[in-house]
Design a protein around this motif. Structure first.
Motif, PDB file in Angstrom:
ATOM      1  N   ASP A  22       0.806  -1.219   0.000  1.00 54.34           N
ATOM      2  CA  ASP A  22       0.000   0.000   0.000  1.00 54.34           C
ATOM      3  C   ASP A  22       0.845   1.279   0.000  1.00 54.34           C
ATOM      4  O   ASP A  22       0.330   2.377   0.173  1.00 54.34           O
ATOM      5  N   PHE A  23       2.150   1.107  -0.207  1.00 54.91           N
ATOM      6  CA  PHE A  23       3.053   2.260  -0.223  1.00 54.91           C
ATOM      7  C   PHE A  23       4.158   1.970  -1.229  1.00 54.91           C
ATOM      8  O   PHE A  23       4.888   0.986  -1.086  1.00 54.91           O
ATOM      9  N   VAL A  24       4.281   2.810  -2.238  1.00 54.29           N
ATOM     10  CA  VAL A  24       5.277   2.599  -3.290  1.00 54.29           C
ATOM     11  C   VAL A  24       6.078   3.870  -3.497  1.00 54.29           C
ATOM     12  O   VAL A  24       5.520   4.958  -3.669  1.00 54.29           O
ATOM     13  N   VAL A  25       7.378   3.707  -3.458  1.00 51.76           N
ATOM     14  CA  VAL A  25       8.315   4.776  -3.804  1.00 51.76           C
ATOM     15  C   VAL A  25       8.879   4.416  -5.172  1.00 51.76           C
ATOM     16  O   VAL A  25       9.089   3.235  -5.470  1.00 51.76           O
ATOM     17  N   SER A  26       9.110   5.423  -6.003  1.00 51.07           N
ATOM     18  CA  SER A  26       9.630   5.115  -7.335  1.00 51.07           C
ATOM     19  C   SER A  26      10.655   6.137  -7.787  1.00 51.07           C
ATOM     20  O   SER A  26      10.634   7.294  -7.378  1.00 51.07           O
ATOM     21  N   VAL A  27      11.551   5.639  -8.628  1.00 53.69           N
ATOM     22  CA  VAL A  27      12.507   6.456  -9.353  1.00 53.69           C
ATOM     23  C   VAL A  27      12.158   6.248 -10.829  1.00 53.69           C
ATOM     24  O   VAL A  27      11.885   5.118 -11.241  1.00 53.69           O
ATOM     25  N   GLY A  62      10.487   4.522   6.930  1.00 46.74           N
ATOM     26  CA  GLY A  62       9.527   5.302   7.709  1.00 46.74           C
ATOM     27  C   GLY A  62       8.101   4.850   7.480  1.00 46.74           C
ATOM     28  O   GLY A  62       7.300   4.775   8.422  1.00 46.74           O
ATOM     29  N   ALA A  63       7.772   4.533   6.240  1.00 40.68           N
ATOM     30  CA  ALA A  63       6.422   4.054   5.928  1.00 40.68           C
ATOM     31  C   ALA A  63       6.141   2.739   6.652  1.00 40.68           C
ATOM     32  O   ALA A  63       5.054   2.549   7.204  1.00 40.68           O
ATOM     33  N   TYR A  64       7.120   1.843   6.651  1.00 40.39           N
ATOM     34  CA  TYR A  64       6.927   0.562   7.349  1.00 40.39           C
ATOM     35  C   TYR A  64       6.715   0.795   8.846  1.00 40.39           C
ATOM     36  O   TYR A  64       5.840   0.191   9.453  1.00 40.39           O
ATOM     37  N   MET A  65       7.505   1.691   9.431  1.00 36.75           N
ATOM     38  CA  MET A  65       7.343   1.994  10.852  1.00 36.75           C
ATOM     39  C   MET A  65       5.977   2.623  11.129  1.00 36.75           C
ATOM     40  O   MET A  65       5.453   2.507  12.237  1.00 36.75           O
ATOM     41  N   GLY A  66       5.397   3.245  10.120  1.00 40.59           N
ATOM     42  CA  GLY A  66       4.069   3.835  10.239  1.00 40.59           C
ATOM     43  C   GLY A  66       2.943   2.878   9.887  1.00 40.59           C
ATOM     44  O   GLY A  66       1.793   3.305   9.741  1.00 40.59           O
ATOM     45  N   GLY A  67       3.264   1.592   9.702  1.00 38.46           N
ATOM     46  CA  GLY A  67       2.224   0.590   9.455  1.00 38.46           C
ATOM     47  C   GLY A  67       1.940   0.268   8.007  1.00 38.46           C
ATOM     48  O   GLY A  67       1.001  -0.475   7.715  1.00 38.46           O
ATOM     49  N   ARG A  68       2.734   0.795   7.105  1.00 36.84           N
ATOM     50  CA  ARG A  68       2.529   0.525   5.675  1.00 36.84           C
ATOM     51  C   ARG A  68       3.329  -0.698   5.223  1.00 36.84           C
ATOM     52  O   ARG A  68       4.266  -1.119   5.887  1.00 36.84           O
ATOM     53  N   LYS A  69       2.952  -1.227   4.055  1.00 30.87           N
ATOM     54  CA  LYS A  69       3.675  -2.318   3.401  1.00 30.87           C
ATOM     55  C   LYS A  69       4.345  -1.730   2.161  1.00 30.87           C
ATOM     56  O   LYS A  69       3.689  -1.505   1.146  1.00 30.87           O
ATOM     57  N   MET A  90      17.561  -1.057   6.300  1.00 30.94           N
ATOM     58  CA  MET A  90      16.481  -2.041   6.120  1.00 30.94           C
ATOM     59  C   MET A  90      16.828  -3.387   6.755  1.00 30.94           C
ATOM     60  O   MET A  90      16.029  -3.945   7.508  1.00 30.94           O
ATOM     61  N   GLU A  91      18.006  -3.928   6.456  1.00 30.18           N
ATOM     62  CA  GLU A  91      18.362  -5.234   7.012  1.00 30.18           C
ATOM     63  C   GLU A  91      18.665  -5.136   8.509  1.00 30.18           C
ATOM     64  O   GLU A  91      18.210  -5.987   9.281  1.00 30.18           O
ATOM     65  N   LEU A  92      19.396  -4.123   8.911  1.00 30.96           N
ATOM     66  CA  LEU A  92      19.764  -3.989  10.323  1.00 30.96           C
ATOM     67  C   LEU A  92      18.528  -3.966  11.219  1.00 30.96           C
ATOM     68  O   LEU A  92      18.488  -4.626  12.260  1.00 30.96           O
ATOM     69  N   TYR A  93      17.502  -3.242  10.803  1.00 29.70           N
ATOM     70  CA  TYR A  93      16.291  -3.114  11.625  1.00 29.70           C
ATOM     71  C   TYR A  93      15.179  -4.079  11.211  1.00 29.70           C
ATOM     72  O   TYR A  93      14.063  -3.985  11.699  1.00 29.70           O
ATOM     73  N   LYS A  94      15.527  -5.010  10.301  1.00 32.51           N
ATOM     74  CA  LYS A  94      14.622  -6.075   9.880  1.00 32.51           C
ATOM     75  C   LYS A  94      13.306  -5.557   9.285  1.00 32.51           C
ATOM     76  O   LYS A  94      12.225  -6.052   9.572  1.00 32.51           O
ATOM     77  N   PHE A  95      13.433  -4.534   8.428  1.00 36.16           N
ATOM     78  CA  PHE A  95      12.272  -3.973   7.740  1.00 36.16           C
ATOM     79  C   PHE A  95      12.077  -4.707   6.414  1.00 36.16           C
ATOM     80  O   PHE A  95      12.999  -4.765   5.600  1.00 36.16           O
TER      81      PHE A  95
END
Length: 168
Positions: A22-27, A62-69, A90-95
């Protein structure tokens, strides 16, 4: 949910939807342009375009910490730009994170400058101990995207889906 025959872009989009991303970042990337349009038009997905991949990785955290996928859509050249953020954030905090990668520099590439990173992309992912999928058709791509999210959650680190030129 089993879907009917999908084109290459619909397979990725539907895989993201069925994985409940439900959350997408793009380049920006020409190969992902139709997918970017579909994501941007979807009211259930928050889409954040960025100019640098590592910026996008931070936003996904940040989005993951806010409940997003979260997922990020990028070209493989951006993988090199984001290695540190992927490993030490991402890996260090297991996101969990799905990385949809337009894998340039593979068979059929017409721009010689894309080839070195194209050849290195799978080796970089292996060196980082990140799993990745390499779908060859829309049916496997759909399943690979859904499985990438499940695996990312289980492992607590990013999982990629590499989409070579011949996939499109």
């Amino acid at each position: 949910m089993k879907r009917t025959k999908m084109d290459s872009t619909e397979a990725i989009y539907n895989g993201l939807k069925d994985a409940e991303i439900d959350f997408v970042v793009s380049v920006p990337c020409v190969n992902l342009s139709k997918l970017l349009e579909m994501v941007d038009e979807d009211e259930e997905i928050m889409h954040i375009p960025v100019t640098r991949e590592e910026e996008g990785i931070g936003i996904c955290a940040g989005a993951y910490m806010g409940g997003r996928k979260p997922a990020i859509l990028m070209q493989n050249s951006g993988l090199g730009n984001s290695i540190n953020a992927l490993k030490s954030l991402m890996e260090l905090y297991k996101f969990p994170l799905i990385i949809i990668i337009s894998h340039r520099g593979t068979e059929g590439e017409t721009i010689c400058g894309q080839i070195p990173m194209g050849e290195s992309t799978p080796r970089l992912l292996n060196a980082m101990d990140f799993h990745f999928f390499e779908p060859t058709n829309s049916e496997t791509a759909y399943e690979d995207v859904k499985n990438a999210w499940k695996l990312s959650v289980e492992e607590g680190k990013p999982v990629s889906v590499l989409l070579e030129i011949k996939y499109w």
